[in-house]
Design an enzyme around this catalytic site. Structure first.
Site, PDB file in Angstrom:
ATOM      1  CG  HIS A  19     -67.223 -62.001 -15.780  1.00  0.00           C
ATOM      2  ND1 HIS A  19     -66.579 -61.223 -16.713  1.00  0.00           N
ATOM      3  CD2 HIS A  19     -68.387 -61.015 -15.469  1.00  0.00           C
ATOM      4  CE1 HIS A  19     -67.205 -60.037 -17.204  1.00  0.00           C
ATOM      5  NE2 HIS A  19     -68.414 -59.945 -16.372  1.00  0.00           N
ATOM      6  CG  HIS A  42     -77.172 -52.752 -14.944  1.00  0.00           C
ATOM      7  ND1 HIS A  42     -77.479 -53.222 -13.779  1.00  0.00           N
ATOM      8  CD2 HIS A  42     -77.572 -51.309 -14.891  1.00  0.00           C
ATOM      9  CE1 HIS A  42     -78.434 -52.344 -13.240  1.00  0.00           C
ATOM     10  NE2 HIS A  42     -78.415 -51.329 -13.928  1.00  0.00           N
ATOM     11  CB  SER A 102     -71.756 -61.048 -17.054  1.00  0.00           C
ATOM     12  OG  SER A 102     -72.431 -59.733 -17.431  1.00  0.00           O
ATOM     13  N   GLY A 147     -82.698 -52.627 -16.180  1.00  0.00           N
ATOM     14  CA  GLY A 147     -82.661 -53.770 -15.605  1.00  0.00           C
ATOM     15  C   GLY A 147     -83.288 -53.684 -14.177  1.00  0.00           C
ATOM     16  CG  ASP A 167     -73.099 -56.311 -13.537  1.00  0.00           C
ATOM     17  OD1 ASP A 167     -74.344 -56.314 -13.742  1.00  0.00           O
ATOM     18  OD2 ASP A 167     -72.228 -56.726 -14.222  1.00  0.00           O
TER      19      ASP A 167
END
Length: 334
Positions: A19, A42, A102, A147, A167
């Site tokens: 992050h 994700h 995130s 995604g 991720d």
């Protein structure tokens, strides 16, 4: 795939570095006025409360964000300071109560003309993600879909500027191949897209294979390695994180080189001397920049056209009825 819940891992050492780097990428890219398309492949549920049922007794944040929280008012590198300031925005009191993910951190960092697309396929996490992003207006959208398949439809963007955070959980071994394919095809659609790819530091052949394949792609790449605990004797367990930033914005390397020693000191779980005695891989950190790979050029081979093709007639010996070549005729003298 559907057994994975990010709430178990929220706020751990992987979330901290992931992050912090993603926020710094976005901040550096925002130094230019053009709009940025941000995508989180994700996203998870976006926001996690310490003490909720999924985290009770199993949360990993004590070895991650909780180690940094007491130092939030101290002097620290800019990359970590921006990250902790974002976390403070979700926690009004002195105690750490909420662990932001995130999507909400990126959503709060957007400008008025930037966009965010967050993807989550889990049936339990998506309603929570939709709720947590509902206060950010129409420029932030969430989708319950894969995604890997959907994020590429965003490219190329109108402004020709995009940053994608990739991720996946990597519980399915196919995620390694799908990650590489997504980055490769994304660069083919828009070559200057900034990809922030997280890869777990685990003892698995697929990890190094994915990193080597990603580093073979065109474009500049910044690799960040942070190992905070020694590998177990059986080789199992998450020991740290690999981050590969494709097309990193200018200034990110300097921020990471400043922040990694500080983060390593705060997050490392085993002293180096004790690790050497055990004879296993010691905690470590590294920041390395790979210059752009030269594009492979192929010289086309020019095929001759029909008009340029020369056909040569070859003399074939005449054959007799018996199939044997006939003797040449003698010239008559006149």
């Amino acid at each position: 795939m559907f057994a994975y819940r990010h709430a178990f891992h929220a706020g751990n050492h992987a979330d901290v570095i992931k992050h912090a780097v993603a926020l710094s990428c976005l901040k550096l890219m925002q130094q230019k006025e053009a709009a940025i398309m941000v995508a989180d492949s994700h996203a998870g549920s976006g926001l996690y409360r310490i003490g909720e049922a999924l985290m009770r007794g199993r949360g990993e944040f004590p070895n991650g964000l909780a180690k940094l929280w007491p130092h939030r008012t101290a002097q620290m590198p800019a990359l970590v300071q921006d990250y902790l300031q974002s976390v403070i925005g979700f926690n009004q009191g002195r105690s750490l109560e909420w662990l932001p993910g995130s999507p909400v951190m990126l959503a709060r960092a957007l400008r008025s003309h930037d966009l965010l697309y967050a993807y989550e396929i889990h049936s339990s996490d998506y309603p929570l993600l939709e709720t947590n992003l509902s206060d950010y207006g129409r420029r932030v959208k969430s989708f319950r879909t894969d995604g890997f398949q959907s994020v590429l439809s965003l490219l190329p963007t109108v402004s020709k500027r995009a940053m994608f955070l990739v991720d996946p959980p990597y519980e399915d071994k196919r995620d390694y191949e799908r990650t590489f394919v997504m980055v490769r095809e994304g660069l083919q659609r828009m070559s200057n897209t900034c990809f922030v790819v997280w890869v777990p530091m685990v003892a698995r052949y697929d990890v190094e294979r994915l990193l080597k394949r990603l580093q073979s792609l065109a474009g500049e790449k910044l690799r960040i390695d942070l190992c905070v605990q020694p590998a177990a004797l059986d080789g199992l367990g998450l020991t740290g994180s690999h981050l590969l930033v494709v097309n990193p914005p200018f200034g990110l390397q300097a921020l990471c080189e400043e922040a990694l020693p500080w983060l390593f000191k705060k997050l490392s779980q085993t002293p180096f001397d004790q690790t050497k005695k055990r004879g296993v891989l010691a905690p470590h950190f590294k920041v390395s920049l790979q210059p752009p790979q030269p594009l492979q050029t192929f010289k086309p081979v020019r095929q001759p056209s029909l008009s340029q093709t020369v056909y040569q007639k070859t003399a074939r010996p005449r054959s007799s009825p018996s199939g044997l070549p006939s003797k040449p005729r003698a010239r008559s003298s006149s």
